[in-house]
Design an enzyme around this catalytic site. Sequence first.
Site, short mmCIF file in Angstrom:
data_model
loop_
_atom_site.label_atom_id
_atom_site.label_comp_id
_atom_site.label_asym_id
_atom_site.label_seq_id
_atom_site.Cartn_x
_atom_site.Cartn_y
_atom_site.Cartn_z
NE ARG A 1 -4.27 -1.73 1.42
CZ ARG A 1 -4.57 -2.97 1.81
NH1 ARG A 1 -3.85 -3.58 2.72
NH2 ARG A 1 -5.60 -3.60 1.27
CB SER B 1 -11.34 -7.68 -4.54
OG SER B 1 -12.40 -7.67 -3.60
CB ILE B 2 -10.95 -12.43 -0.92
CG1 ILE B 2 -11.00 -11.56 0.32
CG2 ILE B 2 -9.54 -12.87 -1.23
CD1 ILE B 2 -10.79 -12.38 1.58
CG ASP B 3 -13.92 -7.95 0.53
OD1 ASP B 3 -13.48 -8.95 1.11
OD2 ASP B 3 -13.77 -6.79 0.93
NE ARG C 1 -24.27 -41.28 -24.37
CZ ARG C 1 -25.47 -41.71 -23.97
NH1 ARG C 1 -26.35 -42.10 -24.86
NH2 ARG C 1 -25.79 -41.74 -22.70
#
Length: 761
Positions: free
Chosen positions: A89, A165-167, A730
Site C-alpha cells: 500500500r 479482491s476476495i470480497d 453424446r
Amino acid sequence: MTDSDTVTPDLPLSPAVRIGILTSGGDAQGMNAAVRSVVRSALSAGAEVFAILEGYQGMIDGGDGIREMSWDDVGSILHRGGTVIGTYRSAEMRERAGRLKAVHHLLERGIDRLIVIGGDGSLTGLNLLRTEWPGLLDELVGSGQISQQTAEEHPNLMIAGLVGSIDNDLVGSDMTIGADTALHHIVSAIDDLSSTAASHQRSFVVEVMGRHCGYLALMAAVAGGADYVLVPEMPPAPGWEERMCAELRRGRQAGRRDSIVVVAEGATDREGNPIRSDYVREVLTDRLGEDTRVTILGHVQRGGKPSAYDRWASTLQGYHAVHELLTATPDSPGRVIGTCGNRVRRLDLMTAVHDTQQVPVLIKEGRYDEAMAMRGSSFTEMDAIFTELSEPARTAAELSGGPDSKRIAIMHAGGPAPGMNTAAQALARLGISRGHTMLGIRNGFVGLAKGDIGELTWEDVEGWTGEGGAELGTRREMPGTGELYAISRALEDARVDGLIVVGGYAAYDTVHCMTTERDRYPAFHIPTVCLPASIDNNLPGSEFSIGADTALNVIVDAMDKIKESGIASRRCFVVETMGKTCGYLALMSGIAAGAERIYLNEEGISLDDLAHDVHWLRESFGNGRRIFLAVRNETASQNYTTDFIAKVLEEESHGMYDVRQVVLGHIQQGGSPSPFDRLLATQFSYHALNLLDELLATDRDDACCIGLSESEIQSNNMLLMPSLVDVGTRRPREQWWLHLRKVAHAVSDEVRQPPNPSQSA
Ligand code: ADP
C-alpha cells in the site's frame, strides 16, 4: 460501457510493445495465475513484459523494482497463494511527486502500457496515472529528466485493470480474483463447525470478510446451510434480534441440531452501528439460552492455494488484459477485465470503480434496495432463496394441504455428481416451504420401476447440503421398454403431480424418451424438469452442470501433488481424466494445473501429433526441463490410449526423462461439493420449482431442462434435446469452453513462440 466476449481473440504479434504488470492492495488467491498469464500471453505475442515489484512502490523506487520477465520467471507459481511479485500500500503513489517518479522510471524502460491487479483503490490510482500522464511528461521534459522525443514516443499511458479482491465487491463483474477460493475456505470452515456444533447442539457465530460487500457472507450462508445471515447491503430493521432468535428456534423445532449465524465484518444496523459477532453471541446466549461460540475466520480466507476456478478464470482474464493492451490506441479508455458468468466482460474502468464506491454511500443513505441492485440479480435472488430455505417450518405449517399443494417427486439418474444432495435438500425444503408434499424416489429409474418412493420431510434432508454422493441413490441404467410400464404404474400409484430429475446424460435421455412415449403411457403426462448434474459437463442447455467444478478441484489438487512428487527427477506425467466424450475436465484442469499438453476427444490424436510431442519433450528436457504434464481425456482417442502414449513417450526418451501414467479414476466423482456446485444446485432447484409451479398452475405437462447460459438461468423444452446435442458423440453441439484452447496454447508452451525453450510449467 460493457462488452462481453464469447470468443477468445487472437493476440496480435506485437514485437515493439512493452507492458508493465503489478499487483497492489490486498492480496488475493489467483493473482499469481493472472501474473503468469499476462507474462506468457505477452511473450507469446512477441511483446516484452516487466514486473513491477511491491505494487506501485516498485515503479516509484525504480531500479530493481522493475524487472524484465522471461517465460520461466513465472514457472511453478500457478498453484501458489498470495502474489510472487509482491503487493504494497504505497502512500507515495497518492502524491503527484510519487507519480512523477513512477512515470520517469517507466519511461526509462520504454513502458507505456500497464496492467494492474488490485481492488478499487489500486484501480483509482491507475486511472489517475493515466489522466495525469501527459502533464507529468511535460514536467519531466521541462526539468530535463526525459527528452522531447521520449515524450512524443509515449504520449499516453494505456491501461487495463484486473480485479483482485476476495470480497467480490466490483460492481459490474460477477466474480473477482480470489473470491471463489475465499468461499472455499469459509464453506469448509462452516462444514467443520456444523459437525462439532451438531454434536453438542451448539450455536456458532461465524464472522467473514466483507467490509461493504456481503457476497462471501450470503453465499457461504446458502452453501453452508446456515440459519441466519447479516450483510452490509441489508442492515436489519430494529427488532432483528428477536426475529433472528425466532428463526433459530423454528429451525431447532424442525430438527436442526446446530445453529449457524454468518456475519459479514461490515454488517451494521440501520443506524450504522456495527453488528459485532460478540453481540450476536450474547443475544443468542441470553435470549435462547444457547451455548454459543464465535469464530472469526480472519486472514485464513486470503491464504492458501487458489481454487481451480481462480486459476482458470484468472488465466483467461490475464490473456484478455494483454489483448486489451496490444490492441489499445493512445486514446483507448481504461478498461477493467471482469466476468459475466463464464465470459470475460470488459468494463469502463472509472464507471466500475465509481459504482463500486457508490455502494457504501447508498447503504449510508438508507437506500438498501439500490445497494442490493448494484450487486446484481443473482445476489438479490440468492437472498430470496436463503430467506425461503431458512424459514421452512413456519411456511410449511401454514401452507401444507392447501389448494395449491401438489405431490412432487425428486430423483437422481446417471453417474454420481457432487451437489446432487445439495439439490435434493434444496428441492425438498423449498417444496415443503411452498406447501407441497415432496417425495423422494430411491435409486433412479430402477428404483422408480420398483415403486421405491417415500415422502421426504424437512428433517429427512438435514445435513445433505455438503455431503458428496447421492443419499437418494442414483443409477446409470436407462429403463428398457418393459420397465416404462412399471414406471408409469409407480407414478400413478404414488399420485405424482410433477417430477424433478437431477442427473446426467442418462437422466436426460430417459426423460426425453418418456415424453415421446406419452401416448402409450398417460402417466407420463406430468410436468417434468431435469437439472443438469454430471461431472462431465456434457449436458444440453447448460454451460455448467452440478458436480463439474468439484471434479475440477479434485483433479487440480491431484495434479499439484503429482507434479510435486516428480520434482526431484526428470519426469513426464500423462494424467487421464474422466469426461467421457467431453473434454471439459481435461482442458480446464490442464489450464488450472499448468499442463503443457492437453489431449481432447474433440480434437483427436494423430500419429503426427505424437511425433511432434516426442520432439518437443526431447528438446525441452534437453534444455533443462524437469517436469512435463500432459492431460488426456479418457476418450481422446480410441487406440492411442493413455498407456500407449506413455509408452511411446518413454520409448523415445532415450533415457533423457522417464514417463509415468496416472489414471485418476473415481476420486473425480467423489468429495464434498464445492461452494460453486452447492450454489448452482440451489439456484437450479429454486428455478426448477418455480417452473414446475408455473406448469402446474397452468395445467401444462411440458418436460423441460434447466440450465445456465452466461449468468442467466434458462429452460429448454426436452423435445429440443435432439437439436441441442450431437447424438453420435453424446455432447452438446455448442461447447463454450473450447475457445479457452487458445488461452491454453498461449500460456502453456504448447506452441512455443518465445525464442527460448521453456523449462517449467
Ligand atoms: P485496494 O486496491 O485493494 O482497494 P487500497 O485502497 O489500499 O487497496 O489501494 C492500494 C494502493 O493503490 C494504495 O496504497 C495506493 O498506492 C494506490 N491508490 C489507492 N487509491 C489511490 C488514489 N486515490 N490515488 C492514487 N493511488 C491510489
